[in-house]
Design an enzyme around this catalytic site. Structure first.
Site, PDB file in Angstrom:
ATOM      1  CD  GLU A 128      -2.422   1.184   2.822  1.00 53.65           C
ATOM      2  OE1 GLU A 128      -3.626   1.439   2.892  1.00 53.65           O
ATOM      3  OE2 GLU A 128      -1.726   0.934   3.826  1.00 53.65           O
ATOM      4  CG  HIS A 137       2.774   3.352   3.945  1.00 58.55           C
ATOM      5  ND1 HIS A 137       2.185   2.246   3.358  1.00 58.55           N
ATOM      6  CD2 HIS A 137       2.388   3.332   5.240  1.00 58.55           C
ATOM      7  CE1 HIS A 137       1.489   1.596   4.275  1.00 58.55           C
ATOM      8  NE2 HIS A 137       1.594   2.232   5.424  1.00 58.55           N
ATOM      9  CG  ASP A 184       0.481  -1.071   6.389  1.00 56.40           C
ATOM     10  OD1 ASP A 184       1.091  -0.245   7.088  1.00 56.40           O
ATOM     11  OD2 ASP A 184      -0.625  -0.820   5.863  1.00 56.40           O
ATOM     12  CG  HIS A 222      -3.490  -3.081   5.853  1.00 53.37           C
ATOM     13  ND1 HIS A 222      -3.241  -1.822   5.363  1.00 53.37           N
ATOM     14  CD2 HIS A 222      -4.533  -3.569   5.123  1.00 53.37           C
ATOM     15  CE1 HIS A 222      -4.096  -1.554   4.389  1.00 53.37           C
ATOM     16  NE2 HIS A 222      -4.894  -2.600   4.222  1.00 53.37           N
ATOM     17  CD  GLU A 272      -7.071   0.083   5.594  1.00 52.06           C
ATOM     18  OE1 GLU A 272      -6.203  -0.260   6.439  1.00 52.06           O
ATOM     19  OE2 GLU A 272      -6.924   1.055   4.832  1.00 52.06           O
ATOM     20  CG  HIS A 292      -1.724   5.752   5.714  1.00 53.43           C
ATOM     21  ND1 HIS A 292      -1.471   4.403   5.674  1.00 53.43           N
ATOM     22  CD2 HIS A 292      -1.477   6.219   4.467  1.00 53.43           C
ATOM     23  CE1 HIS A 292      -1.090   4.066   4.458  1.00 53.43           C
ATOM     24  NE2 HIS A 292      -1.076   5.153   3.704  1.00 53.43           N
ATOM     25  CD  GLU A 340       2.130   3.288   9.006  1.00 56.42           C
ATOM     26  OE1 GLU A 340       1.669   2.138   8.932  1.00 56.42           O
ATOM     27  OE2 GLU A 340       1.888   4.183   8.154  1.00 56.42           O
TER      28      GLU A 340
END
Length: 253
Positions: A28, A30, A39, A114, A116, A171, A176
């Site tokens: 994904e 970032h 992730d 992650h 989701e 995010h 992160e």
């Protein structure tokens, strides 16, 4: 697990009754400064460090996850974000858990990186346990862990001295980025940190998704202020608190 022989693995399963840690992430975007594998890179690194504290074997990570959502991951419209249907993720996890049970594993922890993925991992765990019960295996125990749930208020205050914006906007932001600077600094492009203001989403979703809601960079909150020292504080806390949780739930490891 991928780096040892099958005989070494078999010996450890029989002699140690270790926890098998399954890191699960996503591919994904970032932002322009972090790798798309963030992730799965972070939970895999945490799992490896936890395995130094308890009897554990780290399984190969799930590198793909459920579809990125705008209010937590920017959205699935970004180039490079490569996602699974929820059913696919559930069935993949179900199959892997059943295989580990066939090997003799009775202790598993799914380490999610992650957000989701959450409900589809729950479904995969439930399907695996239900089918294994039909096959006569009743003693398998599984933990589902989202590492950020182990962040203390004290650590949040250190990482966000001006106030925590909330996990939904984290995010590709300070947390992160800080952990990535600590774990794999060679993959971070600090010179490309965007200056977008925090994303401002309405309290609902619209389908089809509206890409205009998400900052063009894909970053939901500014990552300025991130540092390797902050990343170390976060990682150290996660490793110790997750190791303690595993020892509580799986005595003797």
């Amino acid at each position: 697990m991928a780096e040892i022989t099958w005989t070494e693995y078999q010996h450890r399963i029989k002699e140690e009754s270790p926890v098998v840690l399954i890191p699960v992430g996503a591919l994904e975007q970032h932002g322009p400064h972090l790798p798309m594998g963030t992730d799965h890179l972070i939970p895999t690194a945490i799992s490896r460090l936890v395995a130094e504290e308890v009897a554990a074997i780290v399984a190969p990570p799930f590198n793909y996850g459920y579809k990125s959502q705008p209010r937590m991951g920017g959205g699935n419209h970004f180039c490079g974000t490569t996602s699974l249907d929820g059913h696919t993720l559930s069935i993949m996890l179900r199959d892997v858990i059943k295989e580990f049970a066939r090997h003799g594993v009775r202790r598993i922890a799914v380490m999610d990186g992650h957000y989701e993925n959450m409900m589809f991992l729950i479904e995969g765990i439930d399907l695996a346990l239900r089918e294994l019960r039909y096959e006569g295996i009743h003693d398998l125990k599984i933990l589902r862990i989202e590492y950020w749930d182990f962040t203390s208020n004290e650590t949040l205050t250190k990482v966000f001295p001006d106030g925590f914006p909330g996990y939904a906007l984290e995010h590709a932001a300070v947390m992160e980025t800080s952990m990535s600077l600590y774990l794999h600094p060679h993959l971070v492009r600090l010179e490309k940190l965007p200056d977008d203001p925090p994303a401002d989403f309405p309290p609902y979703d619209v389908y089809p998704l509206n890409p205009a809601w998400t900052p063009a960079s894909g970053v939901l909150s500014p990552a300025h202020g991130a540092s390797a020292d902050k990343g170390k504080n976060l990682i150290d806390e996660y490793v110790q608190r997750i190791a303690t949780a595993l020892k509580d739930e799986f005595p003797g490891i």
